[in-house]
Design a protein around this motif. Structure first.
Motif, PDB file in Angstrom:
ATOM      1  N   THR A  18      21.338  -1.921 -15.579  1.00  0.00           N
ATOM      2  CA  THR A  18      21.950  -1.764 -16.898  1.00  0.00           C
ATOM      3  C   THR A  18      20.871  -1.742 -17.978  1.00  0.00           C
ATOM      4  O   THR A  18      19.830  -2.396 -17.865  1.00  0.00           O
ATOM      5  N   ASP A  19      21.126  -0.965 -19.027  1.00  0.00           N
ATOM      6  CA  ASP A  19      20.154  -0.831 -20.104  1.00  0.00           C
ATOM      7  C   ASP A  19      20.285  -1.990 -21.097  1.00  0.00           C
ATOM      8  O   ASP A  19      20.997  -2.973 -20.846  1.00  0.00           O
ATOM      9  N   GLY A  20      19.614  -1.883 -22.229  1.00  0.00           N
ATOM     10  CA  GLY A  20      19.611  -2.950 -23.225  1.00  0.00           C
ATOM     11  C   GLY A  20      20.972  -3.278 -23.772  1.00  0.00           C
ATOM     12  O   GLY A  20      21.186  -4.390 -24.286  1.00  0.00           O
ATOM     13  N   SER A  21      21.913  -2.355 -23.641  1.00  0.00           N
ATOM     14  CA  SER A  21      23.274  -2.613 -24.108  1.00  0.00           C
ATOM     15  C   SER A  21      24.208  -3.011 -22.982  1.00  0.00           C
ATOM     16  O   SER A  21      25.414  -3.160 -23.196  1.00  0.00           O
ATOM     17  N   GLY A  22      23.651  -3.131 -21.762  1.00  0.00           N
ATOM     18  CA  GLY A  22      24.471  -3.492 -20.613  1.00  0.00           C
ATOM     19  C   GLY A  22      25.135  -2.314 -19.932  1.00  0.00           C
ATOM     20  O   GLY A  22      25.889  -2.498 -18.980  1.00  0.00           O
ATOM     21  N   ALA A  23      24.833  -1.098 -20.413  1.00  0.00           N
ATOM     22  CA  ALA A  23      25.485   0.089 -19.863  1.00  0.00           C
ATOM     23  C   ALA A  23      24.707   0.648 -18.672  1.00  0.00           C
ATOM     24  O   ALA A  23      23.491   0.486 -18.563  1.00  0.00           O
ATOM     25  N   TYR A  24      25.425   1.327 -17.777  1.00  0.00           N
ATOM     26  CA  TYR A  24      24.811   2.033 -16.650  1.00  0.00           C
ATOM     27  C   TYR A  24      25.639   3.287 -16.389  1.00  0.00           C
ATOM     28  O   TYR A  24      26.810   3.388 -16.801  1.00  0.00           O
ATOM     29  N   ALA A  25      25.060   4.254 -15.665  1.00  0.00           N
ATOM     30  CA  ALA A  25      25.795   5.463 -15.290  1.00  0.00           C
ATOM     31  C   ALA A  25      25.123   6.105 -14.086  1.00  0.00           C
ATOM     32  O   ALA A  25      23.893   6.119 -13.978  1.00  0.00           O
ATOM     33  N   PHE A  26      25.928   6.628 -13.191  1.00  0.00           N
ATOM     34  CA  PHE A  26      25.480   7.490 -12.097  1.00  0.00           C
ATOM     35  C   PHE A  26      26.020   8.890 -12.393  1.00  0.00           C
ATOM     36  O   PHE A  26      27.236   9.075 -12.489  1.00  0.00           O
ATOM     37  N   THR A  27      25.138   9.837 -12.553  1.00  0.00           N
ATOM     38  CA  THR A  27      25.532  11.181 -12.981  1.00  0.00           C
ATOM     39  C   THR A  27      25.208  12.207 -11.891  1.00  0.00           C
ATOM     40  O   THR A  27      24.513  11.915 -10.926  1.00  0.00           O
ATOM     41  N   GLY A  28      25.712  13.425 -12.093  1.00  0.00           N
ATOM     42  CA  GLY A  28      25.422  14.527 -11.175  1.00  0.00           C
ATOM     43  C   GLY A  28      25.983  14.336  -9.787  1.00  0.00           C
ATOM     44  O   GLY A  28      25.429  14.842  -8.807  1.00  0.00           O
ATOM     45  N   LEU A  29      27.093  13.640  -9.669  1.00  0.00           N
ATOM     46  CA  LEU A  29      27.664  13.320  -8.366  1.00  0.00           C
ATOM     47  C   LEU A  29      28.618  14.406  -7.882  1.00  0.00           C
ATOM     48  O   LEU A  29      29.311  15.054  -8.673  1.00  0.00           O
ATOM     49  N   ARG A  30      28.653  14.563  -6.563  1.00  0.00           N
ATOM     50  CA  ARG A  30      29.650  15.423  -5.944  1.00  0.00           C
ATOM     51  C   ARG A  30      30.988  14.698  -5.956  1.00  0.00           C
ATOM     52  O   ARG A  30      31.038  13.487  -5.743  1.00  0.00           O
ATOM     53  N   PRO A  31      32.100  15.394  -6.196  1.00  0.00           N
ATOM     54  CA  PRO A  31      33.404  14.735  -6.121  1.00  0.00           C
ATOM     55  C   PRO A  31      33.581  14.056  -4.767  1.00  0.00           C
ATOM     56  O   PRO A  31      33.116  14.555  -3.738  1.00  0.00           O
ATOM     57  N   GLY A  32      34.234  12.915  -4.760  1.00  0.00           N
ATOM     58  CA  GLY A  32      34.434  12.172  -3.522  1.00  0.00           C
ATOM     59  C   GLY A  32      34.725  10.717  -3.796  1.00  0.00           C
ATOM     60  O   GLY A  32      34.927  10.302  -4.945  1.00  0.00           O
ATOM     61  N   ALA A  33      34.752   9.916  -2.738  1.00  0.00           N
ATOM     62  CA  ALA A  33      35.058   8.491  -2.832  1.00  0.00           C
ATOM     63  C   ALA A  33      33.767   7.688  -2.986  1.00  0.00           C
ATOM     64  O   ALA A  33      32.807   7.893  -2.235  1.00  0.00           O
TER      65      ALA A  33
END
Length: 262
Positions: free
Chosen positions: A216-231
């Motif tokens: 998580t960054d300085g604001s507590g946020a995170y993200a996983f991007t560029g993902l293929r649709p799926g579970a």
């Protein structure tokens, strides 16, 4: 005397390329005009080398569709994508044709000479190719290489029609949000409760394998991007001295904590 011959091709046929191979086995007339080169016959001479080859034009095509679940198979309900550029390459990798998919996602190259061809799909901006050759049914899989967009070369013979060269594409997806300090421990982020930086977050696929790790960054946020649709499943690694708060409290999924306390 001197003569020349003109061959009139039947409807639905084309004259093949002239002057290939030996005089005894090549096709002689110009493929556009049907006219052969002038020749001369002398007394008692017999010339039986004046041949013509014909072929029926071939065709190649099919579909570009949106693979909404990212599994590499065109499922019922998944629609074609219009306006996708498709190139046709010959055996030397030269582009010999370009078209784009119609409103239903279909494309077609017609009037082709027999030979080896490669179809190249040009993915639109913001899209990615789905996995290649998934499943056993070649009529519903994706043929495009996920990196180059090229399908394997196919060989067309006279009069043949190959309508199985498809490409599945998808718009990459994103998952993420926030690790926050739950000051009152109620499992819900209130407006005064801030994000927590430096928390390790792992992304697992449907089989439980780790496919991504971030913090998580300085604001507590995170993200996983560029993902293929799926579970997918998100795993938060609790920092030393901290404990996860209650999960799934309240009625607002945007502000509750999702991680299991265990």
């Amino acid at each position: 005397g001197k003569y020349y011959e003109t061959f009139v091709k039947p409807a639905g046929w084309e004259l093949t390329q002239a002057g290939q191979g030996t005089a005894a086995t090549d096709s002689d007339p110009d493929p556009t005009t049907g006219q052969g080169a002038p020749f001369e016959l002398f007394n008692s001479q017999s010339d039986l080398t004046h041949d013509v080859g014909l072929y029926r034009p071939a065709s190649l095509g099919d579909l570009v569709w949106e693979d909404t679940d990212g599994d590499g198979v065109k499922d019922a309900g998944e629609s074609g994508v219009a306006g996708v550029t498709v190139n046709l390459l010959d055996s030397t990798n030269a582009v010999v044709g370009t078209t784009s998919t119609n409103g239903s996602g279909f494309y077609q190259f017609t009037g082709l000479k027999p030979g080896a061809y490669t179809v190249e799909f040009v993915k639109p901006a913001g899209w990615a190719f789905t996995p290649q050759f998934t499943g056993a049914d070649t009529t519903v899989d994706s043929n495009a290489n996920v990196t180059t967009g090229k399908a394997p070369a196919v060989t067309l013979v006279s009069g043949s029609s190959n309508q199985t060269v498809d490409a599945g594409i998808y718009r990459p997806v994103t998952i993420g949000d926030l690790a926050f300090v739950d000051a009152n421990g109620d499992g819900i982020q209130q407006g005064s409760e801030t994000g927590l930086a430096g928390v390790t977050v792992k992304l697992l696929d449907g089989s439980g394998a780790v496919v991504g790790t971030t913090t998580t960054d300085g604001s507590g946020a995170y993200a996983f991007t560029g993902l293929r649709p799926g579970a997918y499943q998100v795993e938060f690694l609790t920092p030393g001295g901290w404990k996860p708060t209650l999960a799934n409290q309240g009625g607002d999924d945007a502000t509750d904590s999702d991680a299991s306390q265990a």
